[in-house]
Each structure stands twice: as C-alpha cells, then as structure tokens.
Enzyme design. Structure first.
Site, PDB file in Angstrom:
ATOM      1  N   ASP A   2      89.603  19.107  -5.892  1.00 23.77           N
ATOM      2  CA  ASP A   2      90.080  20.332  -5.274  1.00 23.77           C
ATOM      3  C   ASP A   2      88.875  21.249  -5.042  1.00 23.77           C
ATOM      4  O   ASP A   2      87.767  20.946  -5.499  1.00 23.77           O
ATOM      5  CB  ASP A   2      91.106  20.972  -6.225  1.00 23.77           C
ATOM      6  CG  ASP A   2      91.664  22.273  -5.695  1.00 23.77           C
ATOM      7  OD1 ASP A   2      91.925  22.353  -4.487  1.00 23.77           O
ATOM      8  OD2 ASP A   2      91.843  23.202  -6.498  1.00 23.77           O
ATOM      9  N   ASP A 194      92.765  22.038 -10.637  1.00 20.16           N
ATOM     10  CA  ASP A 194      92.937  23.092 -11.641  1.00 20.16           C
ATOM     11  C   ASP A 194      94.272  23.818 -11.525  1.00 20.16           C
ATOM     12  O   ASP A 194      94.499  24.812 -12.205  1.00 20.16           O
ATOM     13  CB  ASP A 194      91.804  24.116 -11.533  1.00 20.16           C
ATOM     14  CG  ASP A 194      92.010  25.069 -10.359  1.00 20.16           C
ATOM     15  OD1 ASP A 194      92.437  24.599  -9.288  1.00 20.16           O
ATOM     16  OD2 ASP A 194      91.773  26.275 -10.520  1.00 20.16           O
ATOM     17  N   ASP A 198      98.304  20.628  -7.781  1.00 19.01           N
ATOM     18  CA  ASP A 198      97.570  19.363  -7.768  1.00 19.01           C
ATOM     19  C   ASP A 198      98.189  18.306  -8.671  1.00 19.01           C
ATOM     20  O   ASP A 198      97.677  17.190  -8.757  1.00 19.01           O
ATOM     21  CB  ASP A 198      96.108  19.594  -8.195  1.00 19.01           C
ATOM     22  CG  ASP A 198      95.297  20.307  -7.129  1.00 19.01           C
ATOM     23  OD1 ASP A 198      95.582  20.081  -5.941  1.00 19.01           O
ATOM     24  OD2 ASP A 198      94.395  21.088  -7.476  1.00 19.01           O
TER      25      ASP A 198
END
Length: 224
Positions: A2, A194, A198
């Site tokens: 990410d 994080d 996700d």
C-alpha cells in the site's frame, strides 16, 4: 504494498482550498469537517487540523461511506459529497478541472448536484522507504505499489522510491485482482498494508504483513 501509511507517513496537511466563486469557504469547510469526522482516514485529521474543531451544530445527516470513493451525506435535504473525483463521476457531477493535472491528493466536493471545488492534501514519504526498496531489490524482490490514491500521486511516490510498478485509483477489490494476476503467473506475493481496507488483499497474499495497531486489532485468521 500500500502507499498511505505504509511507504508514506500517513500524516496529511492541507495545501490549498479551491472553491467555485459562489460558495462560501467558511461554510463549506464546516460541512467538510463535519462529514469527515465520520471517517478514520488520515485525511479527516488533516481537515480537522486545518478547519478547527468540528461544529456539532452543522445540519448534516444520513452520512454513509462509499468504499474507495468517499463520503455521502445530506444537508437540508441536499446531497453532499466529499471524496475523490470517482465519487463525483459516480453521481454524474460535472466539474471544471482535470484532476490529473494536480499532483497532490485531492478531495473533491459537491453539493446539490453541483461541483463546489476541491481541497489538496500532501503526505510525506517515510525516511527509510527508499532504503527498504533498495534492500528488497538486492534480494531479488520486485516492488509493486497498489493504492486507492490518485494515479498522479502514486506515480510520483513510486518514482521517488524506485518502485518497479505502481497502480493508483484502485478500489479494495482492484487490489485483490492485481494480486490474483501476479499469482496467476506463478509468482509469490507478500503484501504490506496498514488499514482495514487492505484486509482482503493481505489475506489473499502468500505472506500478509499488517502494520501498526491494526495488526493487533485485526489478526489474520490463517497462519502467516
């Protein structure tokens, strides 16, 4: 990996507020601040730091989050939208700018089917991110960035860090599809994220790495 909060600090600061001439900036900022208070995204913190404490007297109701797009609410029975430009596209709101010309993360605003304007927000790259990518490359690991942020921002960050491939403007399911594409050609995937958004792509990966407090609050159901 990410981008926001993973390779960048995840600490946003408002850079610029650009509104159409017939909208009052103070009024719009109060509305944006109120609707963003319903979100845990770092953008909400940046808005609050810029606009001040949330005015609880603001007449805003029926707030809902549209994943990968932003927030929708109601102001005096008028639809209020705050998010990315995909959110405005989803509701067929016409706007007067080209979002691709803006390097910063951009928060688009619409009220009553009218384009109000936008707020630009900037994030900082973590000090050790470039070194991390270099070490991965020495190990023969290819680095790919998958982000929901706008493509111009993602491309800029990826170039700064030397990341091999980068994709922006992705919904959570788009990230999943990208990982499936990589796995389909026989590659092994470790994904670093994080945020709760996700979770699907972390769970799909051969190795899932969840950073920060989320790793404690949202443990994976399968062994890593």
């Amino acid at each position: 990996m990410d981008k926001t909060g993973t390779m960048t600090e995840g600490v946003f600061k408002v850079q610029e507020v650009r509104l159409e001439p017939d909208f009052d900036e103070a009024t719009i900022l109060k509305l944006v601040n109120k609707i963003e208070s319903h979100s845990s995204h770092p953008v909400a913190t940046a808005i609050r730091e810029y606009a001040g404490e949330v005015d609880e007297s603001v007449n805003l109701s029926d707030v809902e989050e549209i994943p990968g797009h932003g927030l929708k609410g109601s102001v005096d029975d008028k639809v209020f939208l705050v998010g990315n430009f995909k959110l405005l596209d989803k509701f067929n709101i016409r706007y007067t700018i080209d979002p691709n010309t803006i390097v910063y993360t951009t928060i688009a605003i619409a009220l009553d089917n009218r384009f109000v304007g936008y707020i630009t927000i900037a994030d900082s790259i973590k000090e050790d991110s470039a070194q991390t990518i270099q070490l991965l490359h020495k190990l023969g690991v290819k680095a790919t960035m998958l982000s929901g942020d706008k493509s111009t921002v993602v491309t800029y960050v990826a170039k700064e860090l030397g990341i091999d491939k980068a994709y922006g403007d992705l919904l959570p399911e788009d990230k999943v599809n990208k990982v499936k594409e990589i796995k389909a050609i026989g590659e092994s995937v470790a994904f670093v994220g994080d945020g709760v958004n996700d979770a699907p792509v972390v769970a799909l990966s051969d190795v899932g790495i969840a950073m920060g407090d989320w790793a404690v609050m949202q443990p994976l159901k399968r062994p890593m």
